[in-house]
Design an enzyme around this catalytic site. Structure first.
Site, mmCIF file in Angstrom:
data_model
loop_
_atom_site.group_PDB
_atom_site.id
_atom_site.type_symbol
_atom_site.label_atom_id
_atom_site.label_comp_id
_atom_site.label_asym_id
_atom_site.label_seq_id
_atom_site.Cartn_x
_atom_site.Cartn_y
_atom_site.Cartn_z
ATOM 1 C CB THR A 1 -1.037 0.185 1.306
ATOM 2 O OG1 THR A 1 -1.840 -0.967 1.216
ATOM 3 C CG2 THR A 1 -1.780 1.269 1.185
ATOM 4 C CG PHE B 1 0.197 4.871 3.633
ATOM 5 C CD1 PHE B 1 -1.020 4.859 4.510
ATOM 6 C CD2 PHE B 1 0.806 3.477 3.533
ATOM 7 C CE1 PHE B 1 -1.666 3.761 4.819
ATOM 8 C CE2 PHE B 1 -0.031 2.506 3.949
ATOM 9 C CZ PHE B 1 -0.875 2.550 4.652
#
Length: 426
Positions: free
Chosen positions: A302, A304
Site C-alpha cells: 500500500t 501512503f
C-alpha cells in the site's frame, strides 16, 4: 543575556491579529518581559525559557488587542473583553485568558480570576519535539504503521475518518497526516483522491508499506465456527481467494478499518466473527491468529502519502516525485497533448487516475443532425518522476497549462527508495 528578536517568536505565538500601529507597543512590552522579568506569573513558577517567551508574547499580544478594543467605539466593543478565543500556533480554543490590564504607569492591576497557566496552551512542536501525525483508524491500523515508518517516534493521532485527519492538520491539532492512496492488489482509493482536491494540504512525502493480513478471532474460537468475516473493503478484496481456499462459509462485511474490526470483535465478545487485520492488532486487542499471511498475493503493498500545511522545497540531489491534477473544459481530448508534454522531455509517469468532475459531471454537445450527446467530464491525477526544481519539469507543466483549464500541483516530494521485499510475518 543574549538579545532575542521579538519577531522571532511572534510568527509562531500570535493569539489575535493586531494592528500595525500597535506593533511597537507590543515590542516594547515584550522586550520589557524578556529583560526585566516582567512576565505573566505562572503558578508553577515556570522560568523564562523559549516556550515561556512564546506564551508571554501571546498573552501580551492579546493585551494589545484588548486595549485596541477599549480605545475604539465602546458601543461595538464586546461585553467581556477578557474572554477571548485563543489561537496559539493555530490551536483554537475558547479559554478565559484573565488578562491583567496594563495601565499607563505600567503597574498591573491584580487579577480578578484564576490566572492563565502553561497547561492552557498547546503550541506546535519546536525543533526536536515529537511530531504529531494523524491517521485514519485505531491503534493497530496499517496507517499507524505507515506513520511510524515515515516519522519514527512520532505521536500517532487516530481519527475515525479520512476527512477528520485532513481537518486535524488544517486546525493545527496535528502536524502531518498519513493517507493511503493506492494498493498493488486493490487499486486506487478513490475517496482519498477526492479529498486531496477538496482540501489545500500539500503532499510532502510517500511511504510504501508491505501489507501482511491475518485472520483474527477471540481465543478458543475455531475457523469452522465462524459465520462472518469483517474488515476494510480493501482488505476483504485482497484476501478474497484465500478465504475461499480456507473453506470458510462466511458472509463478508465491510467496516471502516482493519484494526477497528479487531477492536469491535474484542469489545463485543463476538465468537462467531473474525477480522482481517494485522498481527499487531491481534496483540493489542487480545485476539488469536487463526491464519497468517492470508493476502492473495505476497506482493501486497500500500502506498501512503504524507500531508502538511506547507509544501517542502523541491531538490535535485535525490529522486523526487511530483503529483498534479488537471482538467479541461472541452473534455478528455486534451489528454494526449498533456502526456506528450512529459514524453518529449523523457519524464516517466508512475500513475494516471481519472475521477469524475464533481462540479461538471456531464457535458452536453448539441448537434442539429444527430441530437444531443452526453459526455462524462473527468479530473486527471498524474504522478511523474521529476522534481519541480528541474527545468524540464517546469517546462512540462508550463506546456500542460496551455492545454488545460485547471491545473494544480499537489506536491513535489522525495520518492520512497527503501528496499522492498514481499510481506512476511513479524
Amino acid at each position: 543575556m543574549q538579545a532575542v528578536s521579538p519577531t522571532q517568536h511572534l510568527n509562531s505565538s500570535v493569539i489575535r491579529p493586531f494592528k500595525p500601529r500597535r506593533f511597537h507597543q507590543l515590542t516594547r512590552s515584550f522586550i520589557r518581559c524578556v529583560y526585566h522579568n516582567d512576565s505573566v506569573q505562572f503558578p508553577n513558577g515556570v522560568g523564562l525559557n523559549r516556550a515561556d517567551w512564546q506564551s508571554s508574547c501571546a498573552i501580551l499580544s492579546s493585551k494589545v488587542f484588548s486595549q485596541d478594543q477599549g480605545s475604539g467605539d465602546k458601543s461595538t466593543a464586546p461585553s467581556n473583553s477578557d474572554h477571548l478565543a485563543a489561537a496559539v500556533n493555530g490551536h483554537k480554543t475558547s479559554i478565559d485568558l484573565n488578562l491583567v490590564p496594563i495601565e499607563k504607569n505600567n503597574k498591573p492591576q491584580p487579577p480578578t480570576q484564576k490566572p492563565l497557566t502553561i497547561t492552557d496552551l498547546s503550541p506546535a512542536p519546536m525543533h526536536g519535539s515529537q511530531l504529531r501525525v494523524a491517521y485514519q483508524g485505531v491503534p493497530g491500523a496499517y496507517s499507524e504503521a505507515a506513520a511510524g515508518k515515515a516519522y519514527p517516534n512520532c505521536e500517532a493521532i487516530p481519527c475515525d475518518q479520512f476527512e477528520v485527519a485532513f481537518q486535524a492538520v488544517e486546525l493545527w491539532i496535528a502536524d502531518r497526516a498519513v493517507l493511503p492512496v493506492e494498493n498493488s492488489l486493490g487499486g486506487s482509493i478513490h475517496r482519498n483522491y477526492d479529498l486531496l482536491l477538496r482540501h489545500r494540504l500539500h503532499i510532502v512525502g510517500e511511504v510504501q508499506l508491505p501489507v501482511h493480513h491475518c485472520l483474527l478471532a477471540l481465543p478458543g474460537v475455531r475457523k469452522e465456527y465462524l459465520a462472518r468475516v469483517i474488515s476494510h473493503p480493501q482488505a476483504l478484496s485482497q484476501c478474497e481467494h484465500t478465504l475461499t481456499k480456507l473453506g470458510l462459509n462466511v458472509t463478508r462485511e465491510a467496516v471502516d478499518d482493519t484494526a477497528g474490526a479487531a477492536e469491535y470483535i474484542a469489545a463485543n465478545n463476538l465468537r462467531d466473527t473474525a477480522a482481517i487485520a494485522s498481527a499487531r492488532a491481534a496483540e493489542l486487542y487480545g485476539l488469536q491468529i487463526l491464519a497468517d499471511g492470508i493476502q492473495d498475493d505476497s506482493s501486497n503493498v500500500t502506498r501512503f502519502v504524507m500531508l502538511a500545511r506547507e509544501p517542502i522545497i523541491p531538490r535535485t540531489d535525490r529522486p523526487f516525485k511530483t503529483s498534479i491534477v488537471f482538467a479541461h473544459d472541452k473534455g478528455t481530448s486534451v489528454l494526449f497533448k498533456v502526456l506528450s508534454a512529459f514524453a518529449f522531455r523523457n519524464i516517466s509517469l508512475t500513475k494516471i487516475e481519472s475521477r469524475p468532475h464533481r462540479n461538471r459531471p456531464i457535458r452536453l454537445v448539441d448537434d442539429a443532425n444527430v441530437g444531443t450527446a452526453k459526455h462524462f467530464e473527468y479530473m486527471f491525477y498524474v504522478d511523474f518522476e521529476a522534481s519541480m526544481a528541474e527545468v524540464r519539469a517546469q517546462n512540462a507543466l508550463a506546456e500542460v497549462q496551455e492545454f488545460t483549464s485547471f491545473l494544480r500541483v499537489l506536491g513535489s516530494y522525495p520518492m520512497d527508495m527503501t528496499p522492498w521485499c514481499p510481506s512476511s510475518g513479524d
